[in-house]
Design a protein around this motif. Structure first.
Motif, mmCIF file in Angstrom:
data_model
loop_
_atom_site.group_PDB
_atom_site.id
_atom_site.type_symbol
_atom_site.label_atom_id
_atom_site.label_comp_id
_atom_site.label_asym_id
_atom_site.label_seq_id
_atom_site.Cartn_x
_atom_site.Cartn_y
_atom_site.Cartn_z
ATOM 1 N N TYR A 193 -4.017 4.582 -14.734
ATOM 2 C CA TYR A 193 -4.190 3.147 -14.487
ATOM 3 C C TYR A 193 -2.969 2.543 -13.793
ATOM 4 N N ARG A 194 -1.810 3.036 -14.145
ATOM 5 C CA ARG A 194 -0.588 2.522 -13.522
ATOM 6 C C ARG A 194 -0.573 2.800 -12.021
ATOM 7 N N TYR A 195 -1.091 3.965 -11.647
ATOM 8 C CA TYR A 195 -1.053 4.373 -10.246
ATOM 9 C C TYR A 195 -2.375 4.145 -9.519
ATOM 10 N N HIS A 196 -3.316 3.467 -10.147
ATOM 11 C CA HIS A 196 -4.612 3.143 -9.526
ATOM 12 C C HIS A 196 -5.352 4.405 -9.090
ATOM 13 N N ILE A 197 -5.340 5.434 -9.945
ATOM 14 C CA ILE A 197 -6.028 6.685 -9.638
ATOM 15 C C ILE A 197 -7.331 6.714 -10.425
ATOM 16 N N GLU A 198 -8.411 7.015 -9.731
ATOM 17 C CA GLU A 198 -9.714 7.131 -10.373
ATOM 18 C C GLU A 198 -10.222 8.549 -10.187
ATOM 19 N N VAL A 199 -10.814 9.085 -11.259
ATOM 20 C CA VAL A 199 -11.360 10.441 -11.222
ATOM 21 C C VAL A 199 -12.827 10.353 -11.625
ATOM 22 N N SER A 200 -13.692 10.978 -10.833
ATOM 23 C CA SER A 200 -15.110 11.038 -11.178
ATOM 24 C C SER A 200 -15.597 12.474 -10.979
ATOM 25 N N VAL A 201 -16.603 12.855 -11.763
ATOM 26 C CA VAL A 201 -17.142 14.211 -11.695
ATOM 27 C C VAL A 201 -18.657 14.121 -11.564
ATOM 28 N N LYS A 202 -19.185 14.889 -10.609
ATOM 29 C CA LYS A 202 -20.629 14.967 -10.434
ATOM 30 C C LYS A 202 -20.958 16.368 -9.949
ATOM 31 N N ASP A 203 -21.790 17.089 -10.700
ATOM 32 C CA ASP A 203 -22.228 18.437 -10.328
ATOM 33 C C ASP A 203 -21.063 19.385 -10.046
ATOM 34 N N TYR A 237 -1.039 12.071 -8.451
ATOM 35 C CA TYR A 237 -2.267 12.374 -7.714
ATOM 36 C C TYR A 237 -2.404 13.880 -7.475
ATOM 37 N N ILE A 238 -1.335 14.516 -7.008
ATOM 38 C CA ILE A 238 -1.352 15.961 -6.754
ATOM 39 C C ILE A 238 -1.536 16.731 -8.067
ATOM 40 N N SER A 239 -0.874 16.297 -9.135
ATOM 41 C CA SER A 239 -1.007 16.960 -10.435
ATOM 42 C C SER A 239 -2.438 16.867 -10.957
ATOM 43 N N VAL A 240 -3.052 15.702 -10.811
ATOM 44 C CA VAL A 240 -4.432 15.528 -11.272
ATOM 45 C C VAL A 240 -5.376 16.409 -10.453
ATOM 46 N N ILE A 241 -5.158 16.497 -9.151
ATOM 47 C CA ILE A 241 -5.997 17.355 -8.304
ATOM 48 C C ILE A 241 -5.901 18.808 -8.774
ATOM 49 N N GLU A 242 -4.688 19.270 -9.033
ATOM 50 C CA GLU A 242 -4.507 20.646 -9.503
ATOM 51 C C GLU A 242 -5.161 20.855 -10.862
ATOM 52 N N LYS A 281 0.833 -1.208 0.000
ATOM 53 C CA LYS A 281 0.000 0.000 0.000
ATOM 54 C C LYS A 281 0.868 1.258 0.000
ATOM 55 N N ALA A 282 1.903 1.252 0.805
ATOM 56 C CA ALA A 282 2.804 2.405 0.864
ATOM 57 C C ALA A 282 3.497 2.625 -0.476
ATOM 58 N N LYS A 283 3.861 1.543 -1.138
ATOM 59 C CA LYS A 283 4.517 1.645 -2.440
ATOM 60 C C LYS A 283 3.572 2.291 -3.461
ATOM 61 N N VAL A 284 2.312 1.863 -3.464
ATOM 62 C CA VAL A 284 1.327 2.436 -4.386
ATOM 63 C C VAL A 284 1.160 3.926 -4.110
ATOM 64 N N LEU A 285 1.016 4.297 -2.832
ATOM 65 C CA LEU A 285 0.845 5.712 -2.495
ATOM 66 C C LEU A 285 2.072 6.542 -2.861
ATOM 67 N N ASN A 286 3.256 6.026 -2.627
ATOM 68 C CA ASN A 286 4.475 6.761 -2.972
ATOM 69 C C ASN A 286 4.593 6.969 -4.469
ATOM 70 N N TYR A 325 -6.515 0.782 -4.091
ATOM 71 C CA TYR A 325 -5.635 -0.388 -4.037
ATOM 72 C C TYR A 325 -6.442 -1.567 -3.515
ATOM 73 N N ASN A 326 -6.596 -2.606 -4.325
ATOM 74 C CA ASN A 326 -7.383 -3.797 -3.958
ATOM 75 C C ASN A 326 -8.774 -3.416 -3.471
ATOM 76 N N ASP A 327 -9.460 -2.586 -4.243
ATOM 77 C CA ASP A 327 -10.824 -2.133 -3.942
ATOM 78 C C ASP A 327 -10.927 -1.351 -2.636
ATOM 79 N N GLU A 328 -9.832 -0.810 -2.143
ATOM 80 C CA GLU A 328 -9.824 0.003 -0.930
ATOM 81 C C GLU A 328 -9.317 1.395 -1.300
ATOM 82 N N VAL A 329 -10.048 2.423 -0.895
ATOM 83 C CA VAL A 329 -9.643 3.800 -1.172
ATOM 84 C C VAL A 329 -8.546 4.195 -0.186
ATOM 85 N N LEU A 330 -7.336 4.406 -0.702
ATOM 86 C CA LEU A 330 -6.215 4.780 0.148
ATOM 87 C C LEU A 330 -6.179 6.278 0.407
#
Length: 113
Positions: free
Chosen positions: A76-86, A51-56, A40-45, A95-100
């Motif tokens: 997809y490589r970093y397991h980042i999902e983006v969704s937009v609503k309103d 992640y920060i670039s996508v947020i910006e 999990k730590a490896k995925v987050l690192n 990571y493994n169906d768990e939001v880190l």
């Protein structure tokens, strides 16, 4: 009398073997949990800068197609999902169906929820 001493020794030996077997189960579980946390730590690192670039970038989102808008990022490589609503974008590291990690961003603004 001599046989009784032998039986006591065998029972004591059996108890010691059972104790060590149970101890090994605990130790293996501890190492397994450490391995999972390490993954999990490896995925987050690995995902952090993307992640920060996508947020910006999502602060400036104005309804375009998400795949085209975020084509410069390897989500997809970093397991980042983006969704937009309103006009609220949610950027998550999965990571493994768990939001880190998860952040909600107001599109066209600087408001974080």
């Amino acid at each position: 009398m001599k046989k009784s001493g032998m039986y006591n020794f065998l029972i004591e030996l059996l108890i010691v073997i059972v104790f060590f077997a149970l101890s090994m189960i605990v130790v293996v579980n501890i190492f397994n949990k450490g391995d999972v946390l390490g993954d999990k730590a490896k995925v987050l690192n690995e995902a952090h800068s993307t992640y920060i670039s996508v947020i910006e970038k999502m602060k400036e989102y104005d309804g375009e197609d998400l795949d085209t808008y975020l084509k410069d990022y390897d989500l997809y490589r970093y397991h980042i999902e983006v969704s937009v609503k309103d006009n609220i974008s949610e950027v998550m590291v999965i990571y493994n169906d768990e939001v880190l990690s998860s952040v909600k961003v107001m599109s066209m603004g600087d408001i974080y929820e």
